[in-house]
Write an enzyme that holds these catalytic residues in place. Structure first.
Site, mmCIF file in Angstrom:
data_model
loop_
_atom_site.group_PDB
_atom_site.id
_atom_site.type_symbol
_atom_site.label_atom_id
_atom_site.label_comp_id
_atom_site.label_asym_id
_atom_site.label_seq_id
_atom_site.Cartn_x
_atom_site.Cartn_y
_atom_site.Cartn_z
ATOM 1 N N SER A 101 5.663 31.326 2.829
ATOM 2 C CA SER A 101 4.532 31.508 3.740
ATOM 3 C C SER A 101 3.862 32.879 3.582
ATOM 4 O O SER A 101 3.276 33.154 2.558
ATOM 5 C CB SER A 101 5.013 31.266 5.173
ATOM 6 O OG SER A 101 3.940 31.249 6.057
ATOM 7 N N ASP A 240 -2.836 32.366 5.201
ATOM 8 C CA ASP A 240 -1.587 32.987 4.763
ATOM 9 C C ASP A 240 -1.216 32.375 3.406
ATOM 10 O O ASP A 240 -1.988 31.588 2.843
ATOM 11 C CB ASP A 240 -0.484 32.806 5.827
ATOM 12 C CG ASP A 240 -0.061 31.362 5.995
ATOM 13 O OD1 ASP A 240 -0.891 30.468 5.726
ATOM 14 O OD2 ASP A 240 1.087 31.114 6.382
ATOM 15 N N ASP A 242 0.670 30.036 2.286
ATOM 16 C CA ASP A 242 0.762 28.581 2.080
ATOM 17 C C ASP A 242 -0.295 27.806 2.870
ATOM 18 O O ASP A 242 -0.275 26.565 2.885
ATOM 19 C CB ASP A 242 2.163 28.062 2.413
ATOM 20 C CG ASP A 242 2.507 28.224 3.886
ATOM 21 O OD1 ASP A 242 2.073 29.227 4.487
ATOM 22 O OD2 ASP A 242 3.202 27.359 4.443
ATOM 23 N N ASP A 244 -0.859 27.061 5.960
ATOM 24 C CA ASP A 244 -0.698 26.295 7.198
ATOM 25 C C ASP A 244 -1.366 27.053 8.337
ATOM 26 O O ASP A 244 -1.564 26.524 9.416
ATOM 27 C CB ASP A 244 0.778 25.971 7.508
ATOM 28 C CG ASP A 244 1.653 27.213 7.632
ATOM 29 O OD1 ASP A 244 1.236 28.292 7.186
ATOM 30 O OD2 ASP A 244 2.761 27.077 8.177
HETATM 31 MG MG MG Z 1 2.526 29.710 6.530
#
Ligand code: MG
Length: 455
Positions: A101, A240, A242, A244
């Protein structure tokens, strides 16, 4: 005596530095455990972020899954929400995302997903830990091994579907900063397809994150804020590592207040919205005008997702920028969150104006040291004693610590840290004086209570 099973999963999957907690051997075991847990013959989606160690980790997880007789649907390098959405749309039985992340390059991690795109619940994570600890892997023989299917062709389906799930028109000027992370290809593609005029920053995937730290905090987004201002853009969007998560920059080049942005988007969607106990009352103020209501849950995106699913809420979010859009998928989706903010600006006008129009309540936070073994007793006593400090308690929520709402919309939360030896006080006061008073009284009580349990 019950055997102690080492905990691998933290608040957001398994996470750590490569070579330390995170190893190839661990990835293989997680693959074997997930294959064992879902059962032979099942399909499991695997994706990864652009970290240098991610392809290696994904191959190890894949090998473990195949040896349990499950097929791997290989997405390659994609943002986390694409793994969740693919699991949901392709009828897979689980999803695995290799990512750390927002952590720096030397970190990596493994996060597991349910068929509806929701993160693994705690009891599922405990089951995986148990299988790994006991090495009770259910391997199959050579003639039943799983196969790998390349499903990169699913990515355009995600792009089409995410665009179809919102009502965004062409016309805005947007700057997107992908942190050289997993969204570097997809987020700019989606945004261009809306017809907006797009400027991209850090949108070449690179596991060294040369553009900026992948944590989308104000300190790391100086370039985005400058470019939004310099190009006269309507807004900036940052992900960020990744994707999400999403945070926004307003047309004045300022970071959009997380709580206010969540509140405005919640009000736009309406209905029942789920947020965490530590989120500002801005969301209540925006929704209580008649277009919805707020349900609060424990801190953590999986708790938000679980509650959204349980009560069939219309939207859920944490102030960190992790938002869940249940009409699309239960996996937090920073790309869809960005589209929601564009929608908001198109409907309500410049982001700076609509954010500034919301009142700002002074927010205060402190933490006091408390031994881990005393936390439960201290909290039990605080739940009894805290309401007596105030004459105007409107509501008490004990779901995660104790949160009091007061008659004038001020509130205070006393909550033990899940990972450190602290108890925190977070509060919002209607005025600075009110906030200072609530802090003084609550802090005195908490200090005395902690002292009373010391030997
Ligand atoms: Mg993340």
């Amino acid at each position: 005596m019950k055997e102690e099973i080492p905990q691998l999963f933290g608040t957001s999957g398994i996470r750590g530095e490569l070579g330390d907690k995170i190893t190839l051997e661990l990835a293989l075991k997680v693959g074997l455990a997930v294959g064992t847990f879902t059962g032979r013959g099942k399909k499991i989606v695997v994706g990864h972020d652009p970290r240098t160690s991610s392809p290696m980790m994904a191959l190890a997880v894949t090998a473990g899954i195949l040896q349990c007789g499950c097929d791997v649907l290989d997405l390659g390098m994609v943002p986390t929400p694409v793994v969740g959405y693919a699991a949901q749309q392709l009828g897979a039985h689980a999803g695995v995302m290799i990512t750390a992340s927002h952590n720096p390059s030397q970190f990596n991690g493994i996060k597991l997903w349910n068929p509806d795109g929701m993160a693994y619940r705690q009891e599922q994570e405990r089951a995986i830990e148990r299988i790994i600890h006991q090495e009770s892997f259910e391997r199959v023989s050579w003639d039943s091994l799983g196969r790998v299917e390349d499903i990169k062709s699913f990515i355009p389906t995600y792009v089409e579907d995410v665009l179809a799930s919102v009502n965004v028109k062409p016309g805005l000027k947007v700057v997107v900063d992908c942190a050289n992370g997993a969204a570097s290809h997809i987020s700019p593609l989606v945004l261009r397809r809306t017809g907006c005029q797009l400027v991209t920053l850090n949108s070449q995937p690179d596991g060294f994150f040369p553009g900026r730290n992948p944590e989308p905090s104000e300190a790391n987004l100086g370039e985005l804020m400058q470019v939004v201002k310099a190009t006269g853009a309507d807004l900036g969007i940052a992900h960020d590592g990744d994707a999400d998560r999403m945070v926004a920059v307003d047309d004045e080049g300022r970071m959009a207040d997380f709580d206010k942005l969540l509140a405005l988007v919640s009000a736009q969607i309406g209905g029942t919205v789920v947020t965490t106990v530590d989120a500002s009352a801005a969301i209540d103020r925006c929704l209580n005008n008649g277009n919805g209501k707020v349900e609060r849950t424990k801190v953590g995106d999986v708790h938000v997702a679980e509650k959204v699913s349980e009560i069939e809420a219309s939207f859920g979010g944490e102030p960190s920028g992790t938002w869940i859009h249940p009409h699309f998928c239960m996996c937090p989706d920073g790309i869809l969150s960005g589209l929601r903010v564009i929608e908001l600006v198109q409907k309500k006008g410049p982001l700076s104006k609509i954010l500034d129009a919301l009142p700002t309540y002074p927010t205060l936070r402190v933490k006091l040291d408390c031994e881990d073994e005393n936390k439960a007793s201290v909290m039990e006593k605080m739940e009894k004693d805290l309401p007596h400090l105030f004459t105007d308690v409107k509501d008490l929520n004990p779901i995660d610590g104790v949160r009091l709402t007061l008659e004038d919309d001020s509130w205070v939360l006393v909550r033990p840290s899940g990972t450190e030896s602290y108890i925190r006080i977070t509060l919002e006061g209607k005025s600075q004086e009110r906030a200072d008073n609530i802090l003084k009284e609550s802090k005195n009580l908490l200090r005395k209570t902690i002292e009373s349990f010391k030997e």
